[in-house]
Design an enzyme around this catalytic site. Structure first.
Site: not given
Ligand code: GRF
Length: 205
Positions: A16-18, A97-98, A112, A114
């Site tokens: 969940g860093t994003n 996948i959706l 999304n 990527h």
């Molecule tokens: C990240 O590299 C993102 O680009 C990809 O999933 C990875 C983990 O993301 N889609 P997060 O830390 O769970 O947000």
């Protein structure tokens, strides 16, 4: 329901860093046109759920398996998304996948992030560290992140924005992944979310 902010649902699977980058942006006033109304994980143990709860955001977790298959899973997703009136759906490290039905139902509303410069190192099988392993194996000098609309083709939707990151001598998949997150993903995604939310709010007007 605020009429000056668009409501956002964030779909997650892992750390969940994003999601955190979006929440931090919201906290510092960097997301004036949007508010995260819901977080859904397809994995019950995802730390992203902890991040949501820390911010007091409603969160739910259910897997395709426990729902009894793709259709039931997507029906539950749609019910939760529509239930909070989400207008923008953000896949942030979401690994399920959706279907075409689902992406058509929310056409133009799902984005999304990527961790490469699409069309490089994307599509089926390219996720997480695998993306950066492929970039290093190919010997690219520049990589980065892409925010794109989601359709039925994995990483195949229209590109919204990209941000480049240099590959450094001695990079490992882990050091490269971290740099792409810090210097690209965590900056680009909140920027794109705010821009799209502002468009949604303007359209209401
Ligand atoms: C990240 O590299 C993102 O680009 C990809 O999933 C990875 C983990 O993301 N889609 P997060 O830390 O769970 O947000």
């Amino acid at each position: 329901m605020s009429d000056t902010k668009a409501r956002i649902a964030v779909l997650v699977s892992g750390g969940g860093t994003n999601l955190q980058a979006i929440l931090d942006a919201q906290q510092r006033g960097g997301l004036p046109s949007g508010e995260v109304a819901l977080v859904i994980s397809d994995r019950p143990g995802a730390y992203a759920l902890e991040r949501a709860r820390t911010h007091g955001i409603p969160a739910a977790a259910f897997s395709k398996k426990e729902c009894g298959g793709q259709r039931a899973f997507e029906e539950r997703l749609a019910e939760a998304i529509d239930g909070v009136g989400a207008e923008l759906i953000v896949l942030a490290g979401f690994l399920s996948i959706l279907s075409e039905d689902f992406t058509r139902r929310y056409a133009g509303q799902i984005i999304n992030i990527h961790p490469s410069l699409i069309p490089s190192f994307c599509g089926a099988g390219y996720y997480g560290l695998k993306v950066h392993e492929a970039a290093l194996a190919r010997g690219v000098k520049v990589t980065g992140a892409t925010v794109h609309y989601v359709n039925e083709i994995p990483d195949g939707g229209e590109i919204i924005a990209q941000k480049a990151v240099n590959v450094l001598p001695g990079d490992t998949p882990e050091t490269l992944q971290r740099r792409v997150m810090e210097e690209a993903e965590w900056i680009l995604l909140p920027q794109c979310v705010e821009a799209l939310c502002a468009k949604i709010v303007r359209r209401r007007g």
